[in-house]
Design a protein around this motif. Structure first.
Motif, PDB file in Angstrom:
ATOM      1  N   GLY A 302       0.834  -1.215   0.000  1.00  0.00           N
ATOM      2  CA  GLY A 302       0.000   0.000   0.000  1.00  0.00           C
ATOM      3  C   GLY A 302       0.861   1.255   0.000  1.00  0.00           C
ATOM      4  O   GLY A 302       0.580   2.228  -0.715  1.00  0.00           O
ATOM      5  N   LEU A 303       1.948   1.235   0.783  1.00  0.00           N
ATOM      6  CA  LEU A 303       2.856   2.399   0.838  1.00  0.00           C
ATOM      7  C   LEU A 303       3.583   2.565  -0.498  1.00  0.00           C
ATOM      8  O   LEU A 303       3.753   3.676  -0.998  1.00  0.00           O
ATOM      9  N   PHE A 304       3.997   1.426  -1.077  1.00  0.00           N
ATOM     10  CA  PHE A 304       4.711   1.466  -2.364  1.00  0.00           C
ATOM     11  C   PHE A 304       3.783   2.011  -3.454  1.00  0.00           C
ATOM     12  O   PHE A 304       4.163   2.887  -4.239  1.00  0.00           O
ATOM     13  N   GLU A 305       2.543   1.503  -3.462  1.00  0.00           N
ATOM     14  CA  GLU A 305       1.585   1.944  -4.487  1.00  0.00           C
ATOM     15  C   GLU A 305       1.238   3.413  -4.307  1.00  0.00           C
ATOM     16  O   GLU A 305       1.061   4.140  -5.283  1.00  0.00           O
ATOM     17  N   LEU A 306       1.121   3.845  -3.046  1.00  0.00           N
ATOM     18  CA  LEU A 306       0.798   5.262  -2.807  1.00  0.00           C
ATOM     19  C   LEU A 306       1.912   6.136  -3.394  1.00  0.00           C
ATOM     20  O   LEU A 306       1.645   7.075  -4.143  1.00  0.00           O
ATOM     21  N   ALA A 307       3.169   5.811  -3.070  1.00  0.00           N
ATOM     22  CA  ALA A 307       4.292   6.611  -3.588  1.00  0.00           C
ATOM     23  C   ALA A 307       4.277   6.614  -5.111  1.00  0.00           C
ATOM     24  O   ALA A 307       4.425   7.650  -5.753  1.00  0.00           O
ATOM     25  N   ARG A 308       4.064   5.420  -5.691  1.00  0.00           N
ATOM     26  CA  ARG A 308       4.089   5.319  -7.149  1.00  0.00           C
ATOM     27  C   ARG A 308       2.941   6.121  -7.770  1.00  0.00           C
ATOM     28  O   ARG A 308       3.125   6.831  -8.751  1.00  0.00           O
ATOM     29  N   SER A 309       1.762   6.029  -7.146  1.00  0.00           N
ATOM     30  CA  SER A 309       0.612   6.744  -7.724  1.00  0.00           C
ATOM     31  C   SER A 309       0.792   8.259  -7.636  1.00  0.00           C
ATOM     32  O   SER A 309       0.197   9.005  -8.410  1.00  0.00           O
ATOM     33  N   LEU A 310       1.620   8.705  -6.681  1.00  0.00           N
ATOM     34  CA  LEU A 310       1.859  10.152  -6.534  1.00  0.00           C
ATOM     35  C   LEU A 310       2.976  10.613  -7.476  1.00  0.00           C
ATOM     36  O   LEU A 310       3.297  11.802  -7.517  1.00  0.00           O
ATOM     37  N   GLY A 311       3.577   9.660  -8.190  1.00  0.00           N
ATOM     38  CA  GLY A 311       4.689  10.014  -9.082  1.00  0.00           C
ATOM     39  C   GLY A 311       5.969  10.294  -8.301  1.00  0.00           C
ATOM     40  O   GLY A 311       6.897  10.914  -8.813  1.00  0.00           O
ATOM     41  N   ALA A 312       6.028   9.836  -7.052  1.00  0.00           N
ATOM     42  CA  ALA A 312       7.201  10.076  -6.203  1.00  0.00           C
ATOM     43  C   ALA A 312       8.279   9.041  -6.535  1.00  0.00           C
ATOM     44  O   ALA A 312       7.974   7.971  -7.065  1.00  0.00           O
TER      45      ALA A 312
END
Ligand code: NAD
Length: 366
Positions: A302-312
């Motif tokens: 979930g943390l990995f996907e959140l970062a990825r979805s934010l373009g971070a």
């Protein structure tokens, strides 16, 4: 009746909770309160601090404070270098400064704390990022290329003025990494040795607020409701960092920033999912709370996907790390024993760093 009992929050162990003292003003347009806040501290010779990039805001604030302000010092820098503090200290002494007003992110607030450490002057802080330093008695200073962190109540700011309007200009990329930096404080607060129901409640709500608002901010950085929710979440996460101890994640990021000069918020963003995976088997309840707050089935993913979805960023190699430094980073992070829910294992830490370097999805041990 049974579902009421199941939902009941019980405190199984005796609880001691010490709240950190701070006056907090939160809202839009709260900057207008600054003159009153300076006067209510019994002060009238404020020094306004900022980084060079935010000098225009510092100057405007000094003008607003008018005869309550003796000037500005706009040379705050990342990692609070002692030589910058010494330059500011000269001005503090020469101008008879009686309080500081730090307007900016963790770097500017760090300078205000460094001055307070040396003088005990009261601090008003006006945070413009989500880093959370405003709510902590922690100061990291850099001298001769070494960053030394200490805890002292002398550096805890007396007054925090959150003006949501000031965060509307925080660029989306910085909002994403700064928000992930805040989430990292809350994740570690949920499994730390001295975790308690009060900070855990704040941690969960802080993660939830940021996970919901950051995607909206990426779409429209000027959306006021999302900005308000993110800053409120960041405050809660900052309180967690200030109130309880941290573990492997903060130790690793401290190493990556201090010894390899990686950017602070970006390093937190890349490393967090991997540390969550490392600690998952030893802290399943905390990780279930993280997953719940993220609205994801699994905390590390979930943390990995959140970062990825934010373009971070999701890879250390994309933020300035050299592959040849991974061994030394693993050595440093495994040295000097410190508490972590799962024992620190050098081989596993090296493998974690490898995944983080290449930006692979986090792997939990079977
Ligand atoms: P920062 O303060 O270094 O700011 C990053 C950049 O963003 C700067 O260029 C700044 O001018 C710009 N900026 C900030 N707010 C802005 C806004 N609203 N609009 C436009 N531009 C804006 O970044 P940070 O991540 O907040 O702070 C990092 C530093 O804080 C590190 O040195 C870290 O160690 C420290 N920190 C300390 C603690 C603590 O408790 N002691 C906690 C977190 C971070």
């Amino acid at each position: 009746m049974d579902h009421q009992r199941a939902a009941m929050e019980t405190i199984a162990a005796p609880l001691t909770y010490t709240a950190l003292p701070a006056k907090v003003v939160f809202g839009f347009g709260t900057l207008a309160r600054l003159p009153d806040e300076v006067r209510s501290l019994g002060c009238g010779r404020a020094l306004v601090l900022s980084m060079p990039e935010q000098a225009h805001s510092a100057t405007a604030l000094a003008e607003q404070l008018s005869n309550l302000c003796v000037g500005t010092f706009v040379q705050a820098a990342m990692h609070t270098p002692v030589e910058v503090t010494e330059r500011a200290m000269k001005l503090v002494r020469e101008s008879g400064v009686d309080c500081t007003v730090a307007l900016g992110g963790g770097s500017t607030i760090g300078l205000g704390k460094a001055i307070a450490l040396r003088t005990d002057l009261p601090q008003i802080v006006v945070p413009t990022t989500y880093a959370g330093s405003e709510a902590t008695p922690i100061l990291g200073e850099t001298q001769d290329g070494r960053k030394v962190t200490q805890r002292s109540m002398k550096v805890l700011p007396e007054v925090i003025v959150y003006d949501v309007g000031l965060t509307l200009t925080l660029p989306p990329a910085l909002s994403a990494t700064s928000g992930m930096n805040a989430i990292a404080h809350a994740v570690e607060a949920l499994y730390t040795q001295d975790a308690n129901p009060v900070t855990s409640m704040m941690a969960e709500r802080g993660i939830q607020a940021l996970a919901r608002s950051l995607p909206l901010i990426m779409r429209n950085p000027r959306e006021e409701a999302a900005r308000s929710s993110a800053l409120f979440g960041a405050w809660r996460c900052g309180v967690c960092l200030g109130s309880v101890g941290m573990a492997l994640h903060h130790k690793l990021c401290h190493t990556l920033g201090g010894s390899f000069n990686l950017p602070h918020a970006e390093a937190h963003t890349v490393v967090l999912p991997h540390v969550a995976a490392y600690n998952l088997p030893a802290a399943p309840e905390a990780m279930a709370r993280v997953a719940h707050a993220l609205g994801a089935p699994d905390a590390p993913q979930g943390l990995f996907e959140l970062a990825r979805s934010l373009g971070a960023p999701t890879a250390l190699r994309d933020i300035g790390m050299a592959e040849s430094d991974l061994d030394r980073a693993a050595d440093l992070a495994s040295a000097s024993p410190y508490w972590n829910p799962r024992a620190i294992d050098r081989v596993a830490i090296r493998s974690l760093l490898d995944d983080a370097f290449f930006g692979r999805p986090p792997k939990s041990p079977a």
